[in-house]
Write a protein that holds these residues in place. Structure first.
Motif, mmCIF file in Angstrom:
data_model
loop_
_atom_site.group_PDB
_atom_site.id
_atom_site.type_symbol
_atom_site.label_atom_id
_atom_site.label_comp_id
_atom_site.label_asym_id
_atom_site.label_seq_id
_atom_site.Cartn_x
_atom_site.Cartn_y
_atom_site.Cartn_z
ATOM 1 N N MET A 74 0.841 -1.198 0.000
ATOM 2 C CA MET A 74 0.000 0.000 0.000
ATOM 3 C C MET A 74 0.874 1.246 0.000
ATOM 4 N N LYS A 75 0.668 2.091 -0.972
ATOM 5 C CA LYS A 75 1.419 3.346 -1.058
ATOM 6 C C LYS A 75 0.724 4.413 -0.216
ATOM 7 N N HIS A 76 1.505 5.423 0.199
ATOM 8 C CA HIS A 76 0.986 6.481 1.046
ATOM 9 C C HIS A 76 1.228 7.850 0.419
ATOM 10 N N ARG A 77 0.376 8.811 0.794
ATOM 11 C CA ARG A 77 0.506 10.190 0.361
ATOM 12 C C ARG A 77 0.246 11.090 1.575
ATOM 13 N N THR A 78 0.725 12.331 1.506
ATOM 14 C CA THR A 78 0.577 13.263 2.627
ATOM 15 C C THR A 78 -0.718 14.049 2.509
ATOM 16 N N LEU A 79 -1.497 14.078 3.599
ATOM 17 C CA LEU A 79 -2.780 14.755 3.612
ATOM 18 C C LEU A 79 -2.586 16.247 3.898
ATOM 19 N N GLY A 80 -2.108 16.939 2.893
ATOM 20 C CA GLY A 80 -1.994 18.390 2.958
ATOM 21 C C GLY A 80 -1.273 18.886 4.187
#
Length: 328
Positions: free
Chosen positions: A1-7
């Motif tokens: 599972m890849k992750h991204r930053t929530l603003g």
């Protein structure tokens, strides 16, 4: 599972989240057992972002989430909930300091959290975006330790653009999928520029983009896909993304030619959304274990080719845009 930053929250979240509307209600009957299995399967697959609301089953969804997390223990996933739609009638005049605080306090009890991670104004009346006093109340709740951050869930692109003017808005949730491409023209880019996270809801157009529906598909009486096709209960755009059912089924047949190997249409549709780096997290709903597992797998699907992306854009422009583009 890849992750991204929530603003501006700085929180890393899984790019596939868990949309908890279906385990609350208005998607047909979902047993507590199935709901718990669906959530557990998502968490087991690496999902660590859950989106819910206080009106999903009048608190049922929030309570199921709290129960599952208590049973599991360990590190808690990031939980986003929403407020405002419990107002009846749902009018801007109800967005008072007293009501907003009562809604948040109720969700804190339901979710068994002293401080909520993210609270979103739940598709409020458009005039709320022109009422800075409401956003000031949300700021005060951060100062009081009731919430860590807040955002908005919008119906229209214009509402999202207005929300960006408030400096402490941390996220915007909106409908973005193959059948609703307008946000990519400006809103997603502007949100990224202002360090505001994007939560993409209704990614499968209420199930149409699974490719499993046809003209004979029947929906339960308490399923919004049966009772809200023309906006009888809430905004029409929430059901099948606002596209007439027969029009959408025709477009789905065109999409089938892009399915290859073990990739399902649902995975393709989720991957299409993730091709836009301005999106933080996609929140497909799930009613059982199998759906949760399949949704999570979309994070590992190969990037779509430029040719496929171009063809899907053309399909939207020719068959779908006339029905939805200028409405939302």
């Amino acid at each position: 599972m890849k992750h991204r930053t929530l603003g501006k929250t700085g929180q890393k979240v899984s790019e596939i989240g868990f949309g908890a509307w279906a385990i609350g209600g208005t998607w047909g009957e979902v047993s507590v057992e199935d709901a718990e299995e669906a959530l557990n399967a998502a968490l087991d697959a690496g999902v660590d972002f859950i989106d819910t609301a206080d009106v999903y089953g009048d608190g049922r969804s929030e309570k199921i989430i709290a129960s599952v997390l208590n049973q599991r223990g360990g590190e808690r996933p990031f939980i986003a909930t929403k407020l405002g739609r419990r107002l009846s009638p749902h009018q801007a005049s109800g967005y008072t300091e007293k009501n907003l605080n009562e809604f948040v306090d109720r969700s804190r009890v339901n979710l068994q959290m002293d401080t909520l991670d993210l609270v979103q104004l739940h598709c409020p009346p458009t005039e709320i975006y022109y009422t800075p006093e409401v956003f000031a109340v949300m700021d005060e709740m951060i100062a009081a330790g009731k919430i860590r951050s807040y955002g908005v869930s919008v119906e229209k692109v214009e509402e999202g653009l207005k929300a960006l003017e408030y400096p402490n808005v941390a996220s915007i949730q909106l409908i973005y999928n193959i059948f609703r491409q307008r946000p990519a023209e400006l809103l997603l880019r502007e949100a990224k520029r202002r360090d505001v996270g994007i939560i993409a809801r209704v990614p499968l157009a209420s199930g149409l983009l699974t490719g499993k529906m046809n003209a004979a598909t029947a929906f339960a009486a308490d399923d919004h896909r049966a009772f809200n096709r023309n906006g009888e209960a809430f905004d029409k755009g929430e059901t099948f993304s606002g596209v007439p059912y027969e029009v959408a089924l025709d477009a789905v047949e065109d999409i089938r030619r892009f399915i290859t190997g073990d990739v399902t249409m649902a995975m393709l549709a989720l991957r299409w959304i993730l091709m836009n780096e301005d999106v933080t997290v996609v929140i497909p709903g799930s009613k059982n274990r199998a759906q949760s597992q399949a949704n999570a797998q979309a994070s590992g699907v190969d990037a779509l080719s430029e040719e496929t992306m171009a063809a899907l854009k053309q399909l939207y422009q020719e068959k779908i845009a006339p029905w939805v583009h200028q409405r939302w």
